[in-house]
Motif scaffolding. Sequence first.
Motif: not given
Lengths: 199, 247
Positions: B234-243
């Motif tokens: 999901n977008a939210a967790e992928l964003a944290s990963f990228v971060r």
Amino acid sequence: MAAGRIHDNSMKAGWSSSARLEAEFERIFLPHLDAAWNLARLLMRNPQDAEDAVQEAYLKALRSFSGFRGESSRSWLLAIVRNTCFTWMRNNRERADQAEFREEIHAVPMATPETQSLSRERSDAVTRCIDLLPADFREAIVLRELEQMSYREIAGITGVPSGTVMSRLARARSRLASCLKISLGGTGGPVNAIAEQRS
Amino acid sequence: MTCEEARSLLSARMDGELDPHLRAEVEAHVKTCSACTKDAETLETVSMAVRNGISRSTAPQYLRDNIRFALRAADYVERRQAPARWKQWGAAAAAAVFIAALGMAPFLVNARNHRQAVAQELLSAHERALVGREVDVVSTDRHTVKPWFNGKLPFSPPVADLAAQGFPLQGGRVDYAGGRPVAALVYRRRLHRIDVFIWPAGDSTPPARFESNGYREISWKKDGFTFTCISDLNAAELASFVRLLQS
């Protein structure tokens, strides 16, 4: 009100304000995380799904932030959270209503006096009975009893008339009354027994 | 007022949600009706039991952190909507941009096509690996994975250990995209696989952001490398990963 104004200013500042916009969003909406979390958790009856739903809801909220006009930020956010939860539950009806729910019931064993305090036992019974309510009723009960919202606020969040909120709460409470009797057992008026034990 | 009518209003009466006129009628009835009086008491008891017994908890700290990360990284995942701001730039600015764009059009179109082509190739690589070989070196230890690339690639990709943040490393493989060999690191979040493709950036622009069939593809440049991460997470967790990878 203030929130709306600051937000408008940052919009005027153009592209460079994106970080400020997010900071502003965080300042307004992160304080409601516990309310969002409790609503999602009680609606979905599964902490893992609730986490996903809350995260998704916050991103949705950020995307729609320009539509926020400084009204009640808690209601605004909770409306997005409940919509996210209901969409999820609709798309996963089979899993949500059957497999997981049964699992959940079995996971909360009937209390045994030796291992659990009375208050814990009562709290488990309440949880179990709320879990058994239809999602519409569950939502009304959570917003009323946990968030202590008015019928108007609940109507705004759930997108139904206040009269519907009223009848949902009345029916939910009547179901809870009989459910609590059943699960607590005992003789005489078991629901009254809860009150006596508590006081 | 009949008993039936009154009973249907007892719950709203308890919540203080009846208008004064209706409320007076209900009160008058309850005063004379022992059944309704008892029902009203039961309702109070139920409400109290629920208020005291309903499980309330504080959101887990990691959820709070994830959301914070995700909000700050939202730019990388969500294409932000810009029209309102565009308008504020005014017609003159728009015209200037338009004229400049005309001159650069052939270059821009080429560059965009190329970025999209690479993005598409990487997605194919990710999908291919889903049905075939996921990793050539299986290890959760970056000190095993990083040296494994020696001799297989003309560069040494950075390998981050994100197990503590809930993204355990699974291994790595060599893949091929954009006309060159690239390192692919494989991470996992629950049942979702995340591929991170890494290759030397040179002066090229990272591949285009991409979303297709539930996959999200996010690219960036850092420390001389281009990174592209692809997953159905999901977008939210992928964003944290990228971060996390960017920090």
